[in-house]
Write a protein that holds these residues in place. Sequence first.
Motif, short mmCIF file in Angstrom:
data_model
loop_
_atom_site.label_atom_id
_atom_site.label_comp_id
_atom_site.label_asym_id
_atom_site.label_seq_id
_atom_site.Cartn_x
_atom_site.Cartn_y
_atom_site.Cartn_z
N TYR A 1 38.52 31.91 51.43
CA TYR A 1 38.33 30.79 50.52
C TYR A 1 39.19 30.96 49.26
O TYR A 1 39.85 30.01 48.81
CB TYR A 1 36.86 30.68 50.12
CG TYR A 1 36.58 29.58 49.12
CD1 TYR A 1 36.29 28.28 49.53
CD2 TYR A 1 36.60 29.84 47.75
CE1 TYR A 1 36.05 27.27 48.61
CE2 TYR A 1 36.37 28.83 46.82
CZ TYR A 1 36.08 27.56 47.26
OH TYR A 1 35.85 26.56 46.34
N TYR B 1 41.90 32.56 48.97
CA TYR B 1 43.32 32.43 49.31
C TYR B 1 43.70 30.98 49.58
O TYR B 1 44.70 30.47 49.06
CB TYR B 1 43.62 33.29 50.54
CG TYR B 1 45.03 33.16 51.06
CD1 TYR B 1 46.11 33.69 50.35
CD2 TYR B 1 45.28 32.50 52.26
CE1 TYR B 1 47.40 33.57 50.83
CE2 TYR B 1 46.58 32.37 52.74
CZ TYR B 1 47.63 32.91 52.03
OH TYR B 1 48.90 32.77 52.51
N VAL B 2 42.90 30.29 50.41
CA VAL B 2 43.25 28.94 50.85
C VAL B 2 42.97 27.90 49.78
O VAL B 2 43.80 27.03 49.49
CB VAL B 2 42.49 28.58 52.15
CG1 VAL B 2 42.74 27.14 52.54
CG2 VAL B 2 42.89 29.53 53.28
N VAL B 3 41.79 27.97 49.16
CA VAL B 3 41.36 26.93 48.22
C VAL B 3 41.81 27.22 46.79
O VAL B 3 42.32 26.33 46.09
CB VAL B 3 39.83 26.76 48.27
CG1 VAL B 3 39.37 25.70 47.27
CG2 VAL B 3 39.39 26.38 49.69
N GLN B 4 41.65 28.46 46.36
CA GLN B 4 41.95 28.80 44.98
C GLN B 4 43.36 29.34 44.77
O GLN B 4 43.80 29.53 43.64
CB GLN B 4 40.93 29.82 44.46
CG GLN B 4 39.50 29.29 44.48
CD GLN B 4 38.48 30.30 43.99
OE1 GLN B 4 38.64 31.50 44.19
NE2 GLN B 4 37.43 29.82 43.35
N GLY B 5 44.05 29.62 45.87
CA GLY B 5 45.43 30.07 45.77
C GLY B 5 45.61 31.46 45.21
O GLY B 5 46.68 31.79 44.67
N GLU B 6 44.58 32.29 45.32
CA GLU B 6 44.69 33.66 44.83
C GLU B 6 45.60 34.48 45.74
O GLU B 6 45.57 34.36 46.95
CB GLU B 6 43.31 34.32 44.75
CG GLU B 6 42.43 33.78 43.64
CD GLU B 6 41.17 34.60 43.46
OE1 GLU B 6 41.06 35.67 44.09
OE2 GLU B 6 40.29 34.16 42.70
N ARG B 7 46.35 35.35 45.12
CA ARG B 7 47.23 36.23 45.88
C ARG B 7 46.41 37.29 46.58
O ARG B 7 45.50 37.87 46.01
CB ARG B 7 48.24 36.88 44.94
CG ARG B 7 49.21 37.83 45.62
CD ARG B 7 50.31 38.24 44.67
NE ARG B 7 51.08 39.35 45.21
CZ ARG B 7 50.94 40.61 44.82
NH1 ARG B 7 50.05 40.91 43.89
NH2 ARG B 7 51.67 41.57 45.35
N ARG B 8 46.73 37.54 47.85
CA ARG B 8 46.00 38.52 48.64
C ARG B 8 46.89 39.72 48.96
O ARG B 8 48.10 39.59 49.12
CB ARG B 8 45.55 37.92 49.98
CG ARG B 8 44.68 36.69 49.86
CD ARG B 8 43.26 37.07 49.50
NE ARG B 8 43.00 36.98 48.08
CZ ARG B 8 41.85 37.30 47.51
NH1 ARG B 8 40.86 37.77 48.23
NH2 ARG B 8 41.68 37.18 46.23
N ARG C 1 41.11 41.58 47.31
CA ARG C 1 41.56 41.21 45.98
C ARG C 1 42.04 42.42 45.22
O ARG C 1 43.05 42.40 44.53
CB ARG C 1 40.44 40.52 45.21
CG ARG C 1 40.89 39.99 43.86
CD ARG C 1 39.81 39.15 43.21
NE ARG C 1 40.29 38.55 41.97
CZ ARG C 1 39.59 37.72 41.23
NH1 ARG C 1 38.37 37.37 41.61
NH2 ARG C 1 40.08 37.21 40.13
#
Length: 298
Positions: free
Chosen positions: A109, A111-118, A292
């Motif tokens: 979620y 990664y896909v929705v919030q665009g956080e780097r993984r 994260r």
Amino acid sequence: MLQLLLGAVLISFSAVFVKLAQVSGDAAGFYRMFFGALGLLVALSGRAALGRAPEQPKGRELARLLGGGALCGLFFALDIACWHSSIHALGPGLATIIGNFQAVLVAAYAYVVQGERRGRRFYFAAPLALAGLWLMVGPQWESQSPAYRAGVGLALATAVFYTAYLLSLKRTMTPERVGRVDSMSVVFVISVTTALCLAGLMLLRGESFAVPAARDWLVLAAYGLFGQVFGWVLVSRGLAKVGAAMGGLLLLLQPALSYLWDVLFFARPVTPLELAGAATALTAIYLGATARGAAKSG
């Protein structure tokens, strides 16, 4: 670290309490929240009597806390209802491991929705989770009962609802919404709203609130106090003192020990494929829980 370790061990017995209590899954959840709320109320009252009561939200902050707590309580009630039913169908160990796939879903979620780097480990988490799930339930799927198959679906639903609960809790706890609210007060609000949601679900299903024997009362009280109060208080405090990788590793004790208790206490039969699947799933859970932290460290 010791607090986190002890908290994970205490929480690992939650599924055992559900299995031991001679009540429905929804009733076990209701009494967990009921006794948990009582324990938290006593703790909060004791702090107030000693003059150590934390600053409580007022006005708009209080309204946001109650609204957010109600949403968290709804998702947590659905999570508990699905998890408890899956425990009765699959056993404490398998139901808990599959339910902990929420670690992978939360990372996905973000990664896909919030665009956080993984980190790179994130990209291995989902395939490993699917591989572990297949090894645990796939080879014997055709020979299993409809109740078992439904239990697998309920355990997966547990992961989805627990993900929704964690995300709504994170949003509720932001300082912009509720100020510097005390975490114990938040858990108390969530415990009460979850209990109310589960009570409503029981009434809709026509389930009884009756508890058969004194032994079952003791089991349910222990579930509420250790599973809802002591365990999670220790975990929340411990997580604040360790890194993401260490925290994720120690929290793996909860599903791993739940599986062990299932084998030791309830004589669960295990096969090499299921053990391999459990190990693979736990690895996926760890990768999801620490993805994260991996991204931050490069």
